[in-house]
Structure formats: structure tokens, C-alpha cells
Write a protein that holds these residues in place. Structure first.
Motif, PDB file in Angstrom:
ATOM      1  N   MET A   1       0.847  -1.192   0.000  1.00 60.13           N
ATOM      2  CA  MET A   1       0.000   0.000   0.000  1.00 60.13           C
ATOM      3  C   MET A   1       0.886   1.246   0.000  1.00 60.13           C
ATOM      4  N   ARG A   2       1.777   1.296  -0.995  1.00 66.25           N
ATOM      5  CA  ARG A   2       2.760   2.381  -1.036  1.00 66.25           C
ATOM      6  C   ARG A   2       2.381   3.444  -2.054  1.00 66.25           C
ATOM      7  N   ILE A   3       2.694   4.665  -1.691  1.00 62.59           N
ATOM      8  CA  ILE A   3       2.456   5.782  -2.604  1.00 62.59           C
ATOM      9  C   ILE A   3       3.788   6.471  -2.857  1.00 62.59           C
ATOM     10  N   ASN A   4       4.073   6.698  -4.134  1.00 61.26           N
ATOM     11  CA  ASN A   4       5.289   7.411  -4.477  1.00 61.26           C
ATOM     12  C   ASN A   4       5.085   8.909  -4.224  1.00 61.26           C
ATOM     13  N   VAL A   5       5.940   9.465  -3.388  1.00 56.34           N
ATOM     14  CA  VAL A   5       5.756  10.872  -3.013  1.00 56.34           C
ATOM     15  C   VAL A   5       6.930  11.749  -3.470  1.00 56.34           C
ATOM     16  N   ARG A   6       7.739  11.220  -4.359  1.00 53.22           N
ATOM     17  CA  ARG A   6       8.918  11.981  -4.785  1.00 53.22           C
ATOM     18  C   ARG A   6       8.516  13.324  -5.410  1.00 53.22           C
ATOM     19  N   ASP A   7       7.457  13.277  -6.218  1.00 50.98           N
ATOM     20  CA  ASP A   7       7.072  14.535  -6.880  1.00 50.98           C
ATOM     21  C   ASP A   7       6.422  15.525  -5.897  1.00 50.98           C
ATOM     22  N   ILE A   8       5.787  15.004  -4.854  1.00 49.47           N
ATOM     23  CA  ILE A   8       5.220  15.909  -3.834  1.00 49.47           C
ATOM     24  C   ILE A   8       6.346  16.591  -3.062  1.00 49.47           C
ATOM     25  N   LEU A   9       7.372  15.821  -2.763  1.00 47.75           N
ATOM     26  CA  LEU A   9       8.506  16.374  -2.015  1.00 47.75           C
ATOM     27  C   LEU A   9       9.277  17.401  -2.843  1.00 47.75           C
ATOM     28  N   ALA A  10       9.145  17.318  -4.155  1.00 47.20           N
ATOM     29  CA  ALA A  10       9.816  18.279  -5.027  1.00 47.20           C
ATOM     30  C   ALA A  10       9.079  19.615  -5.069  1.00 47.20           C
ATOM     31  N   GLU A  11       7.831  19.591  -4.609  1.00 47.02           N
ATOM     32  CA  GLU A  11       7.042  20.824  -4.592  1.00 47.02           C
ATOM     33  C   GLU A  11       7.375  21.644  -3.343  1.00 47.02           C
ATOM     34  N   SER A  12       6.853  22.871  -3.303  1.00 46.05           N
ATOM     35  CA  SER A  12       7.146  23.719  -2.142  1.00 46.05           C
ATOM     36  C   SER A  12       6.202  23.385  -0.984  1.00 46.05           C
ATOM     37  N   VAL A  13       6.571  23.847   0.203  1.00 47.65           N
ATOM     38  CA  VAL A  13       5.780  23.601   1.412  1.00 47.65           C
ATOM     39  C   VAL A  13       4.361  24.133   1.218  1.00 47.65           C
ATOM     40  N   GLY A  14       3.391  23.320   1.618  1.00 45.84           N
ATOM     41  CA  GLY A  14       1.996  23.729   1.480  1.00 45.84           C
ATOM     42  C   GLY A  14       1.294  23.059   0.304  1.00 45.84           C
ATOM     43  N   TYR A  15       2.085  22.464  -0.574  1.00 42.11           N
ATOM     44  CA  TYR A  15       1.486  21.764  -1.723  1.00 42.11           C
ATOM     45  C   TYR A  15       0.719  20.527  -1.262  1.00 42.11           C
ATOM     46  N   SER A  16      -0.444  20.302  -1.842  1.00 46.19           N
ATOM     47  CA  SER A  16      -1.256  19.124  -1.490  1.00 46.19           C
ATOM     48  C   SER A  16      -1.724  18.406  -2.734  1.00 46.19           C
ATOM     49  N   ARG A  17      -1.885  17.111  -2.590  1.00 52.61           N
ATOM     50  CA  ARG A  17      -2.449  16.333  -3.691  1.00 52.61           C
ATOM     51  C   ARG A  17      -3.406  15.289  -3.115  1.00 52.61           C
ATOM     52  N   ALA A  18      -4.526  15.109  -3.793  1.00 50.68           N
ATOM     53  CA  ALA A  18      -5.533  14.149  -3.334  1.00 50.68           C
ATOM     54  C   ALA A  18      -5.361  12.809  -4.042  1.00 50.68           C
ATOM     55  N   TYR A  19      -5.658  11.754  -3.342  1.00 56.78           N
ATOM     56  CA  TYR A  19      -5.597  10.400  -3.903  1.00 56.78           C
ATOM     57  C   TYR A  19      -6.870   9.659  -3.532  1.00 56.78           C
ATOM     58  N   LYS A  20      -7.259   8.781  -4.414  1.00 57.78           N
ATOM     59  CA  LYS A  20      -8.388   7.919  -4.128  1.00 57.78           C
ATOM     60  C   LYS A  20      -7.848   6.526  -3.800  1.00 57.78           C
ATOM     61  N   ILE A  21      -8.344   5.956  -2.730  1.00 54.50           N
ATOM     62  CA  ILE A  21      -7.941   4.603  -2.363  1.00 54.50           C
ATOM     63  C   ILE A  21      -9.078   3.664  -2.728  1.00 54.50           C
ATOM     64  N   SER A  22      -8.751   2.633  -3.472  1.00 54.17           N
ATOM     65  CA  SER A  22      -9.791   1.720  -3.913  1.00 54.17           C
ATOM     66  C   SER A  22      -9.212   0.324  -4.092  1.00 54.17           C
ATOM     67  N   GLY A  23      -9.956  -0.671  -3.630  1.00 59.29           N
ATOM     68  CA  GLY A  23      -9.532  -2.049  -3.857  1.00 59.29           C
ATOM     69  C   GLY A  23      -8.273  -2.451  -3.123  1.00 59.29           C
ATOM     70  N   GLU A  24      -7.932  -1.753  -2.061  1.00 51.28           N
ATOM     71  CA  GLU A  24      -6.719  -2.085  -1.304  1.00 51.28           C
ATOM     72  C   GLU A  24      -7.049  -3.051  -0.178  1.00 51.28           C
ATOM     73  N   ARG A  25      -6.301  -4.133  -0.110  1.00 50.76           N
ATOM     74  CA  ARG A  25      -6.481  -5.034   1.029  1.00 50.76           C
ATOM     75  C   ARG A  25      -5.108  -5.468   1.547  1.00 50.76           C
ATOM     76  N   PRO A  26      -4.428  -4.553   2.234  1.00 52.17           N
ATOM     77  CA  PRO A  26      -3.069  -4.853   2.710  1.00 52.17           C
ATOM     78  C   PRO A  26      -3.095  -5.838   3.866  1.00 52.17           C
ATOM     79  N   HIS A  27      -1.960  -6.465   4.087  1.00 53.20           N
ATOM     80  CA  HIS A  27      -1.833  -7.291   5.283  1.00 53.20           C
ATOM     81  C   HIS A  27      -1.618  -6.371   6.484  1.00 53.20           C
ATOM     82  N   LEU A  28      -2.512  -6.431   7.433  1.00 54.66           N
ATOM     83  CA  LEU A  28      -2.399  -5.606   8.634  1.00 54.66           C
ATOM     84  C   LEU A  28      -2.234  -6.515   9.842  1.00 54.66           C
ATOM     85  N   GLU A  29      -1.249  -6.208  10.648  1.00 57.97           N
ATOM     86  CA  GLU A  29      -0.933  -7.036  11.805  1.00 57.97           C
ATOM     87  C   GLU A  29      -2.115  -7.122  12.767  1.00 57.97           C
ATOM     88  N   GLY A  30      -2.587  -8.350  13.015  1.00 59.46           N
ATOM     89  CA  GLY A  30      -3.641  -8.547  13.999  1.00 59.46           C
ATOM     90  C   GLY A  30      -5.029  -8.143  13.552  1.00 59.46           C
TER      91      GLY A  30
END
Ligand SMILES: [Zn+2]
Length: 158
Positions: A1-30
Motif C-alpha cells: 500500500m505504497r504511494i510514491n511521493v517523490r514529486d510531492i517532495l519536489a514541490e514547495s511547502v503547502g502543496y497538497s495532492r488528493a488520492y483515491k484509495i480503492s480495492g486495497e487489502r493490505p496485510h495488517l498485523e492482527g
């Protein structure tokens, strides 16, 4: 369930980007997910790292504390979490390129679980009386049931 954030980090402070999460079923402890995680998150660039806010819905399988049967428990929650490359106590870690959302989901879903897990409020389970009265402490009930105050008294823990 990883998101690449390299391009967000290249932006200036205060920059935001929205993502939609769908169909994710990660292994969660317990935690056993019986439905995919669906939701939306916003990742914001801070000078100290990233802020991830959002909301998710999913369903997890729980085991009733009283009768030990398993049942589906819908989860719907909002969260807000700081991420840093060198995190302090209330921050989660990310590396230079990706944020792993699984530890965040694990943390938030665990926090959202009820303290007393019951398949239904009136589950008769193994022994009904003990749990029932500690759960529902209306004043009237305490007045009418003298034995309850005796059983639930917790003193000297301040
Ligand atoms: Zn039960």
C-alpha cells in the motif's frame, strides 16, 4: 500500500495532492479485513515531512469477547497523521520516495475498535450478567441495583 511521493517532495511547502484509495487489502498485523479499503486521502508537503489526512471505509472480522463467534465489523474513520524521514513519537516513517500506508491503516483501525468487542449488544455469550451491567451505567440502574456498585467500584487509581 505504497504511494510514491517523490514529486510531492519536489514541490514547495503547502502543496497538497488528493488520492483515491480503492480495492486495497493490505496485510495488517492482527487485523483481518473482509472488505477492501476504500477512501480518499490528501498528502500535504510540510517543511518537516508530510501530512496525510483522509477517510477510509472497510470491514474487518472480529471475535466476540463474550461468545467467541466471529462477525463482520464495518469501520469508517477519519485520520490525520504526520510522516517524517526521522520520525518522533507521534510521527510515522517514510523514506525519500514512498509512503507506506499500511502501518497507518493498522494504527487507525486498531484505535477505532471498540474496547469491548461484542457480536451484538445483547449477546448472551457465556455469562451475561457481568459484562452487561458494567456497560450500561445509567444512574437509575446503579441506584436500583445495589450489587452493581460493589462490582464496578474502582478507587485509588488516580
Ligand atoms: Zn457474541
Amino acid at each position: 500500500m505504497r504511494i510514491n511521493v517523490r514529486d510531492i517532495l519536489a514541490e514547495s511547502v503547502g502543496y497538497s495532492r488528493a488520492y483515491k484509495i480503492s480495492g486495497e487489502r493490505p496485510h495488517l498485523e492482527g487485523l483481518e479485513l473482509t472488505q477492501d479499503i476504500e477512501g480518499e486521502i490528501t498528502i500535504s508537503r510540510l517543511d518537516t515531512g508530510l501530512l496525510i489526512r483522509g477517510r477510509i471505509n472497510t470491514v474487518i472480522q472480529l471475535e466476540c469477547h463474550r461468545c467467541l463467534s466471529t462477525f463482520d465489523h464495518p469501520i469508517s474513520l477519519n485520520f490525520s497523521q504526520l510522516f517524517a524521514t526521522d520520525p518522533s513519537d507521534d510521527e510515522l516513517r517514510f523514506d525519500d520516495e514512498t509512503v507506506d500506508l499500511a502501518p497507518l491503516m493498522e494504527q487507525e483501525i486498531t484505535l477505532a475498535l471498540p474496547i469491548k468487542i461484542l457480536c451484538r449488544p445483547d449477546c448472551e455469550g457465556i455469562k451475561e450478567a457481568a459484562g452487561k451491567y458494567t456497560n450500561e451505567q445509567t444512574d437509575r440502574r446503579l441506584q436500583n441495583q445495589a450489587r452493581i456498585t460493589k462490582g464496578t467500584q474502582i478507587r485509588g487509581r488516580t
